[in-house]
Write a protein that holds these residues in place. Structure first.
Motif, PDB file in Angstrom:
ATOM      1  N   HIS A 119      37.858  39.803  47.433  1.00  8.04           N
ATOM      2  CA  HIS A 119      37.239  41.064  47.211  1.00  8.04           C
ATOM      3  C   HIS A 119      38.473  42.266  47.081  1.00  8.04           C
ATOM      4  N   ASP A 120      39.364  42.219  47.997  1.00  6.90           N
ATOM      5  CA  ASP A 120      40.394  43.242  47.746  1.00  6.90           C
ATOM      6  C   ASP A 120      41.205  43.019  46.613  1.00  6.90           C
ATOM      7  N   LYS A 121      41.334  41.740  46.236  1.00  7.43           N
ATOM      8  CA  LYS A 121      42.341  41.467  44.899  1.00  7.43           C
ATOM      9  C   LYS A 121      41.544  42.063  43.697  1.00  7.43           C
ATOM     10  N   ILE A 122      40.070  41.961  43.774  1.00  3.35           N
ATOM     11  CA  ILE A 122      39.292  42.527  42.616  1.00  3.35           C
ATOM     12  C   ILE A 122      39.319  44.031  42.477  1.00  3.35           C
ATOM     13  N   VAL A 123      39.239  44.446  43.720  1.00  2.64           N
ATOM     14  CA  VAL A 123      39.207  45.916  43.809  1.00  2.64           C
ATOM     15  C   VAL A 123      40.386  46.388  43.253  1.00  2.64           C
ATOM     16  N   LEU A 124      41.800  46.340  43.939  1.00  2.00           N
ATOM     17  CA  LEU A 124      42.900  46.679  43.897  1.00  2.00           C
ATOM     18  C   LEU A 124      43.548  46.362  42.387  1.00  2.00           C
ATOM     19  N   SER A 125      43.093  45.316  41.768  1.00  2.00           N
ATOM     20  CA  SER A 125      43.584  44.941  40.369  1.00  2.00           C
ATOM     21  C   SER A 125      42.998  46.119  39.303  1.00  2.00           C
ATOM     22  N   GLN A 126      42.047  46.626  40.010  1.00  2.00           N
ATOM     23  CA  GLN A 126      41.271  47.719  38.979  1.00  2.00           C
ATOM     24  C   GLN A 126      42.411  48.495  38.632  1.00  2.00           C
ATOM     25  N   SER A 127      43.335  49.242  39.317  1.00  2.00           N
ATOM     26  CA  SER A 127      44.101  50.217  38.952  1.00  2.00           C
ATOM     27  C   SER A 127      45.218  49.632  38.392  1.00  2.00           C
ATOM     28  N   ALA A 128      45.567  48.142  38.435  1.00  2.00           N
ATOM     29  CA  ALA A 128      46.809  47.600  37.967  1.00  2.00           C
ATOM     30  C   ALA A 128      46.393  46.941  36.733  1.00  2.00           C
ATOM     31  N   VAL A 161      39.025  37.763  33.972  1.00  2.00           N
ATOM     32  CA  VAL A 161      37.641  37.245  34.313  1.00  2.00           C
ATOM     33  C   VAL A 161      37.805  37.025  35.955  1.00  2.00           C
ATOM     34  N   VAL A 162      36.900  37.482  36.724  1.00  2.00           N
ATOM     35  CA  VAL A 162      36.809  37.137  38.130  1.00  2.00           C
ATOM     36  C   VAL A 162      35.730  36.748  38.691  1.00  2.00           C
ATOM     37  N   LEU A 163      36.000  35.944  39.904  1.00  2.00           N
ATOM     38  CA  LEU A 163      34.832  35.203  40.364  1.00  2.00           C
ATOM     39  C   LEU A 163      34.596  36.123  41.438  1.00  2.00           C
ATOM     40  N   TYR A 164      33.044  36.390  41.664  1.00  2.00           N
ATOM     41  CA  TYR A 164      32.799  37.276  42.742  1.00  2.00           C
ATOM     42  C   TYR A 164      31.447  36.848  43.456  1.00  2.00           C
TER      43      TYR A 164
END
Lengths: 294, 412
Positions: B69-78, B83-86
């Motif tokens: 979860h945190d990876k998906i959220v944090l990658s948003q600004s980077a 493709v993400v698994l959620y």
């Protein structure tokens, strides 16, 4: 005239450095202070920023969970740094004596320090494993424990177990600094003291400790700052559990800002931690200065 | 994980960065290394995709579920992933922050009709589709056939009370010290186990007005049940620090008669290279409750989506279409069953894992959702702490759940 020119030149030469320092630490710090006064969200923080004044701080200080996290952190810092100082100095005293294999032991001292924290945390997780961990095996075999038990799953022991892992990794830093300081203590002082009838204990308190206190306080300050912002070892070993008994304040800030996306209140929590660290450092500085005056 | 994969990944990264002569596109994809498809499965699927689509390279990264979860959220600004698994519990939050691309227009009618309804709920929020379902999964009851037989039971339990009775008999006969093992650490895994039992006991997370209701009825009974099995010594006390892989390890080493876990454990626990109880492992839908339900299940499905910041959306969609296609899913059906309805009558899928498919037919039809709320992550961690407090005996189940319910309604 000349001195004026010199001043201008000095400032000109310093400018690149000043720009870098302001850019790298000044800007983020000011931005963090600004966020802490808003209800900013992690994603698109500028769009959702609403100025809330000191609300975030008020909420932090009235939140029992946050205060609990501060307590866990304080406990962690006091016990781990205390143990590291005592063990570090004892090991340094030992390694300062002449005996066969001393060089090898001194070299081995570096090992824990050289391990990345995450690797250290994984290693201790295995040692503490409730089903096949080495700690259980050891204690059962020497008869101190009847049956294998859970160490990291029990709120009564979990934080202490994390502290033990941290102490193992970090006491060598204290030991190395103390060892370096010990080697500067003149041998004749001890000889003179022995002639005057001072025992081992007296020699340690009156000669050794005062001589290494300066370098030791540097180690103390460094370790305290590190311990107060402890995050990685907790994240890997327990992720704050069981029943949040190992949730330190940095972990709490991380959750608030990155898992719940509340950058605003996360920033205010972080700044409270910075403030506590700053007070501690100021206190140490005062003590060190005072030591110097005597 | 092996060095070769890392090296390949690094090499691909370097090639992409040097802007080689080809107009190659490198997709960054985020997966999890925990339950469902194994790392090898994902690497093999990806290799097939790359072979079929020259010009597209995929850099697949696998992280533990806890970091997803945190990876998906944090990658948003980077601008990190294409493709993400959620997880099924995140679309409400992701939609609120516009993290994932709405792909409703890309999904054709044939696909819409071919995939199980329960799987679609994974990616759907407020009428829009935020990706494609990829993993259709729930918690199953695994049992050690030999241990049941030794205790005189021919069939796995049909109700939670029967499970408790069978476990008590197995413990009494000294077959195994702690017959039950679960993933009850302070984590989402514990919420999944709790939801499973809650659903079987007729509980509700939220009432019709969206207010917490898990502190009454089936929700309270579920936690009392969990704590009761700990008090009676039926549940392995270390369950309170276990995740899914710990459950698999304990069950596979023959230290438990029953385990609640995701479907991926069936073929792994029956694999002699991975398990000491291979060939003795049975699988059944998680039990129900007398007069309330026949079976229990939690919706543990996961989907693949495209982050809104991705610069390679067309290629990302191609990759998702490939991974979620029936052909690929049917081929890699050992650790994660397909999301396609037709797969469940495909002999190639069923062959060798008939009991798994049979159990899945019952379980996937009764999957209970975890609550849909934008602040789910926070609500879940409040509940996780409450479960732990009750399981460690520091508060009663009723008090623990009442406190959690109060904290969650303040959040709303």
């Amino acid at each position: 005239m000349i001195s004026y020119r010199k001043t201008v030149t000095a400032w000109l030469l310093l400018t690149p450095m000043i720009v870098i320092i302001v850019g790298v630490s000044g800007y983020p710090l000011i931005k963090t202070i600004y966020y802490s006064l808003t209800g900013a969200k992690l994603i698109a923080p500028d769009v959702t920023s609403i100025f809330v004044g000191l609300d975030n701080y008020a909420r932090a200080l009235s939140s029992s969970k946050f205060l609990e996290a501060i307590w866990h952190t304080t406990y962690f810092a006091v016990i781990s740094v205390g143990a590291e100082m005592v063990i570090g100095v004892l090991v340094a005293l030992l390694l300062n004596e002449a005996f066969a294999g001393r060089t090898l032991l001194r070299a081995m001292l570096i090992l824990p320090l050289a391990l990345p924290t995450v690797v250290n945390a994984m290693m201790w997780r295995l040692i503490y494993n409730p089903d096949f961990g080495a700690l259980n095996a050891l204690l059962v075999q020497i008869g101190m424990l009847d049956a294998y038990r859970s160490w990291l799953g029990d709120p009564a022991t979990a934080l202490d177990m994390v502290i033990l892992a941290d102490v193992w990794k970090n006491f060598p830093l204290v030991a190395l600094i103390a060892l370096a300081a010990l080697q500067t203590v003149p041998k004749d002082l001890y000889e003179a003291a022995t002639l005057d009838g001072a025992g081992v204990w007296n020699r340690f308190w009156r000669i050794t400790l005062p001589a290494i206190l300066g370098p030791l306080s540097v180690a103390l300050v460094l370790r305290t700052i590190e311990a107060f912002k402890v995050f990685d070892i907790v994240y890997v070993m327990t992720r704050g559990g069981p029943a949040s008994s190992t949730k330190t304040v940095s972990f709490y800030v991380y959750q608030e800002a990155f898992a719940y996306m509340r950058v605003g209140s996360g920033a205010s929590y972080a700044l409270i931690v910075v403030l506590i660290s700053a007070c501690l450092i100021a206190g140490y500085m005062y003590l060190i200065r005072k030591q110097g005056e005597v | 994980m092996n060095i070769k994969n890392l090296m390949t990944g690094a090499a691909i990264g370097v090639l992409a960065a040097s802007g080689a002569a080809h107009a190659d596109v490198t997709l960054n994809a985020l997966f999890m290394a925990q339950a469902a498809y194994s790392e090898d499965d994902i690497r093999n699927m990806t290799a097939e995709f790359e072979a079929a689509n020259p010009g597209i390279k995929v850099n697949a990264e696998l992280v533990p579920y806890e970091a997803l979860h945190d990876k998906i959220v944090l990658s948003q600004s980077a601008n990190g992933y294409d493709v993400v698994l959620y997880d099924v519990i995140w679309p409400a939050e992701f939609a609120q922050y516009q993290l994932l691309e709405d792909v409703s227009a890309r999904i054709d009618d044939k696909t819409r009709a071919g995939i199980l309804d329960g799987a679609w709920t994974t990616v759907k929020y407020d009428g829009a589709f935020y990706g494609m379902p990829w993993i259709a999964d729930t918690k199953f009851l695994f049992y050690n056939k030999d241990m049941l037989k030794a205790a005189g039971f021919d069939n796995p339990p049909a109700t939670w009370e029967e499970l408790r009775a069978q476990a008590a008999a197995i413990k009494e006969k000294g077959i195994v010290e702690h017959p039950l093992v679960w993933s009850w650490s302070q984590s989402e895994a514990a919420i999944c186990d709790y939801t499973t039992i809650l659903s079987g006991m007729g509980g509700e997370f939220l009432d019709a007005d969206g207010k917490p209701a898990f502190n009454t009825g089936g929700g309270l009974k579920a936690l009392e049940y969990m704590v009761g099995t700990l008090d009676d010594g039926l549940t392995n006390p270390n369950s309170r620090e276990y995740l899914e892989e710990d459950v698999r390890r304990v069950f596979s080493s023959g230290q438990a008669a029953f385990a609640l876990n995701w479907g991926y454990m069936y073929n792994l626990a029956n694999d002699p290279a991975e398990s000491q109880v291979a060939g003795k492992v049975g699988i059944a839908p998680a039990p129900g409750a007398e007069g309330v339900s026949k079976a229990s299940a939690v919706n543990g499905s996961m989907g693949l989506g495209i982050p809104t910041k991705s610069a390679n959306k067309e290629e990302a969609w191609k990759y998702i279409e490939f991974l979620t296609s029936q052909k690929v899913q049917d081929k890699f059906a050992k650790l994660s069953l397909p999301v396609w309805e037709a797969s469940y009558s495909n002999p190639d899928v069923i062959k060798g894992q008939e009991p798994f498919v049979e159990a899945a037919k019952t379980s996937l039809a009764v999957m209970a959702p975890r609550p849909t709320m934008a602040s789910y992550q926070e609500a879940s961690s409040v509940l996780q702490e409450a479960l732990q407090n009750a399981m460690l005996g520091s508060v009663t189940p009723a008090d623990a759940l009442n406190n959690a319910a109060e904290a969650i309604s303040d959040m709303q």
